[in-house]
Enzyme design. Structure first.
Site, mmCIF file in Angstrom:
data_model
loop_
_atom_site.group_PDB
_atom_site.id
_atom_site.type_symbol
_atom_site.label_atom_id
_atom_site.label_comp_id
_atom_site.label_asym_id
_atom_site.label_seq_id
_atom_site.Cartn_x
_atom_site.Cartn_y
_atom_site.Cartn_z
ATOM 1 N N HIS A 38 12.691 -1.790 7.110
ATOM 2 C CA HIS A 38 11.184 -2.041 6.590
ATOM 3 C C HIS A 38 11.053 -2.271 5.294
ATOM 4 O O HIS A 38 10.218 -2.421 4.837
ATOM 5 C CB HIS A 38 10.358 -1.052 7.500
ATOM 6 C CG HIS A 38 10.262 -1.277 8.657
ATOM 7 N ND1 HIS A 38 9.023 -1.570 9.226
ATOM 8 C CD2 HIS A 38 10.902 -0.804 9.971
ATOM 9 C CE1 HIS A 38 9.332 -1.762 10.518
ATOM 10 N NE2 HIS A 38 10.424 -1.264 11.008
ATOM 11 N N ASP A 42 8.274 -2.973 -2.929
ATOM 12 C CA ASP A 42 7.893 -2.835 -1.287
ATOM 13 C C ASP A 42 8.375 -3.715 -0.638
ATOM 14 O O ASP A 42 8.629 -4.967 -0.933
ATOM 15 C CB ASP A 42 6.158 -2.946 -1.543
ATOM 16 C CG ASP A 42 5.600 -2.075 -0.709
ATOM 17 O OD1 ASP A 42 6.171 -1.470 0.181
ATOM 18 O OD2 ASP A 42 4.453 -1.728 -0.750
HETATM 19 P P1 ADQ Z 1 4.469 2.067 3.493
HETATM 20 O O1 ADQ Z 1 5.371 2.207 2.382
HETATM 21 O O2 ADQ Z 1 3.601 3.240 4.490
HETATM 22 O O3 ADQ Z 1 5.165 1.041 4.828
HETATM 23 P P2 ADQ Z 1 2.302 -0.158 3.772
HETATM 24 O O4 ADQ Z 1 3.049 -1.647 4.509
HETATM 25 O O5 ADQ Z 1 1.639 -0.492 3.005
HETATM 26 O O6 ADQ Z 1 3.247 0.853 3.371
HETATM 27 O O7 ADQ Z 1 1.374 0.474 5.164
HETATM 28 C C1 ADQ Z 1 0.631 1.400 4.717
HETATM 29 C C2 ADQ Z 1 -0.283 1.544 6.033
HETATM 30 O O8 ADQ Z 1 -1.082 2.709 5.703
HETATM 31 C C3 ADQ Z 1 -1.145 0.372 5.994
HETATM 32 O O9 ADQ Z 1 -1.428 0.224 7.496
HETATM 33 C C4 ADQ Z 1 -2.596 1.292 5.430
HETATM 34 O O10 ADQ Z 1 -3.837 0.727 5.971
HETATM 35 C C5 ADQ Z 1 -2.468 2.634 5.771
HETATM 36 N N1 ADQ Z 1 -2.922 3.437 4.801
HETATM 37 C C6 ADQ Z 1 -2.654 3.639 3.398
HETATM 38 N N2 ADQ Z 1 -3.457 4.492 2.994
HETATM 39 C C7 ADQ Z 1 -4.332 5.183 3.670
HETATM 40 C C8 ADQ Z 1 -5.454 5.831 3.831
HETATM 41 N N3 ADQ Z 1 -5.969 6.371 2.812
HETATM 42 N N4 ADQ Z 1 -6.074 5.986 4.875
HETATM 43 C C9 ADQ Z 1 -5.751 5.138 6.132
HETATM 44 N N5 ADQ Z 1 -4.732 4.313 6.109
HETATM 45 C C10 ADQ Z 1 -4.158 4.287 4.990
HETATM 46 C C11 ADQ Z 1 6.841 0.586 4.976
HETATM 47 C C12 ADQ Z 1 7.414 -0.135 3.806
HETATM 48 C C13 ADQ Z 1 6.374 -1.271 3.678
HETATM 49 C C14 ADQ Z 1 6.085 -2.092 4.880
HETATM 50 C C15 ADQ Z 1 5.850 -1.168 6.114
HETATM 51 C C16 ADQ Z 1 5.838 -1.855 7.392
HETATM 52 O O11 ADQ Z 1 7.157 0.626 2.550
HETATM 53 O O12 ADQ Z 1 6.917 -2.261 2.609
HETATM 54 O O13 ADQ Z 1 5.279 -3.233 4.978
HETATM 55 O O14 ADQ Z 1 6.677 0.005 6.375
HETATM 56 O O15 ADQ Z 1 7.043 -2.469 7.600
#
Ligand code: ADQ
Length: 465
Positions: free
Chosen positions: A157, A365
């Site tokens: 991921h 990312d």
């Molecule tokens: P993450 O590093 O966690 O995931 P991301 O892909 O942006 O990053 O996902 C974060 C999730 O958390 C999103 O669905 C977002 O809505 C939720 N989120 C963030 N802040 C929030 C808040 N304050 N309240 C509620 N929800 C919140 C890892 C990798 C990424 C990759 C994903 C999936 O680092 O690059 O996209 O896995 O493969």
């Protein structure tokens, strides 16, 4: 029909509650498990004095989950140690934050072996096994060592680092060679896939064949780019729910005519939050005519608080937001609202929809799902503008965003000015292209792409050898 066995560090328990706050990944995996039947196995998130291998099975919504508790030492060395102090920073190009400790590696190997011991008896010969993420790279090799001949896939991921960075990891060859125990290895983007292939050819003497086939020694695997998506249809619906409408109205009322810029990220140094604040500060300094007419809402729930670097980033942001607000705020305006908590999905969708700009500027990312959620939440007749880091995996698909170098405060400032001034026709034109991709390549599409690749692998171990 072969069942699907999903293995990941953490497991999202199935829920029959439609309002349960499940991430897109969990939704997709649970849907795939429901269709094919099978089990989702992983760590419960709990620790115990002595590892017993006792499995806690849970059933719900047609899906079975199976979890085990880990020892406190496992939690320190495997999860907080090798996974989050060694691999996470290194794979996000932060060698300056990477800690190399033998105990971490030992804990990582131990937990992967424990996972293999525990999951092996649950797997039947025809099942396909799909392992997720950097916590479990050697799991495939551990399962093969226990005689499992199943079709096995691994999906990463997070980014795959450039060869020169990866070679700074002691025993890096052993780690990468262990990936050749799988049949299919997936990355979020072509960029990460290319870095993997250049390591394999440059360091392991591997050779590349057609259709992503890669050979090292006597093992040939298929390496693919499979960008993860979101649950687009349901997110679009969430953005029009009553909760989302209320959140959106609340934002507008409190904005009193000012343009909202929103950032939503786990509090993590890879997300580029200090750089984002500095870029926004540059914008305030170079566009005094916008003073009082715009504000940044940064939502950043804390994560991994047992790791020092995560506590440090929090302190940095507290002081940076305080300094910028101290310098620019007026009696009726603060330029940054900085919130350290999570919001339910519907509410988040409403906040995205209220924002004129979605500011998504990670330094590195794997993908970044917030960028896709922001696009899915927009009003088609008056969409906001997505400003996206060139270094997020999502930039490979979302080329109609305003793309920026997140290290450059000037570029960030210019991008904010461009987005605020962007005419409605151009916003609509860009958004239509973005949503087209976010709808087409959603999370189910990703899931099927990977499972199809695994199903295409010959079933017998002899045919694969
Ligand atoms: P993450 O590093 O966690 O995931 P991301 O892909 O942006 O990053 O996902 C974060 C999730 O958390 C999103 O669905 C977002 O809505 C939720 N989120 C963030 N802040 C929030 C808040 N304050 N309240 C509620 N929800 C919140 C890892 C990798 C990424 C990759 C994903 C999936 O680092 O690059 O996209 O896995 O493969």
């Amino acid at each position: 029909m072969s069942r699907l066995i999903v293995v990941s560090n953490r497991v999202q328990p199935p829920s029959n509650d439609p309002n349960a706050n499940q991430g897109g990944l969990a939704v997709a995996l649970l849907a795939a498990l429901k269709e094919k039947g099978g089990i989702w196995f992983g760590w419960s998130g709990e620790t115990t004095e002595k590892f017993t291998g006792h499995i806690n099975f849970q059933q719900g919504g047609g899906v079975t989950t199976a979890t085990v508790d880990l020892e406190e030492q496992d939690f320190d060395e495997y999860y907080n140690g090798f996974a989050n102090r060694t691999l996470w920073p290194l794979f996000h190009y932060r060698i300056d934050l990477t800690e190399f400790e033998r105990d971490f590696k030992a804990g990582y190997v131990r937990v992967n072996a424990r996972f293999a011991d525990t999951v092996a008896p649950l797997v039947e010969p025809d099942d396909i096994v799909w392992v997720h993420d950097y916590h479990l790279i050697p799991l495939g090799a551990e399962m093969r060592a226990r005689g499992m001949t199943n079709r096995m896939g691994f999906f990463l991921h997070i980014p795959w680092p450039p060869m020169r960075l990866l070679t700074s990891l002691p025993n890096h060859r052993e780690l990468v060679e262990s990936l050749f125990a799988y049949d299919v290895v997936g990355f979020q983007t072509h960029d990460w896939l290319d870095s993997f292939l250049s390591y394999v050819t440059g360091e392991l003497g591997g050779t590349l064949g057609d259709n992503g086939m890669v050979t090292v020694g006597d093992r040939t695997i298929r390496a693919i780019a499979a960008p993860i998506g979101i649950e687009t249809a349901s997110f679009e619906k969430a953005a029009q729910s009553t909760t989302a409408r209320h959140a959106c109205e609340r934002m507008w009322m409190s904005a009193t005519g000012r343009s909202l810029i929103v950032g939503v990220d786990r509090l993590d140094y890879s997300k580029g939050l200090p750089e984002r604040f500095l870029g926004y500060e540059r914008f305030l300094a170079s566009h005094p005519e916008r003073s009082g007419l715009v504000y940044l809402l940064q939502i950043a729930p804390p994560s991994r608080e047992k790791v020092d670097t995560y506590r440090e980033i929090r302190a940095t942001l507290d002081s940076l937001s305080g300094r910028i607000n101290g310098e620019y705020a007026d009696m009726d305006w603060v330029p940054i609202r900085y919130v350290n908590k999570g919001y339910p999905r519907d509410m988040l969708a409403g906040i995205y929809r209220a924002a004129r700009i979605g500011l998504v500027t990670p330094l590195r990312d794997g993908m970044n799902l917030v960028a896709k959620e922001y696009v899915a939440a927009q009003d088609p007749n008056d969409p906001g503008v997505l400003i996206l880091s060139k270094f997020a995996g999502a930039a490979e698909q979302l080329t109609d965003a305003v793309l920026v170098n997140p290290y450059s405060a000037e570029e960030m400032s210019d991008a904010i000015a461009t987005a605020l001034a962007m005419p409605r026709e151009e916003r609509i034109r860009r958004w239509e292209k973005l949503i087209d991709n976010v709808r087409r390549e959603d999370v189910m599409w990703w899931c099927e792409l990977f499972i199809d690749a695994l199903n295409a692998v010959p079933q017998s171990a002899e045919a694969r050898a």
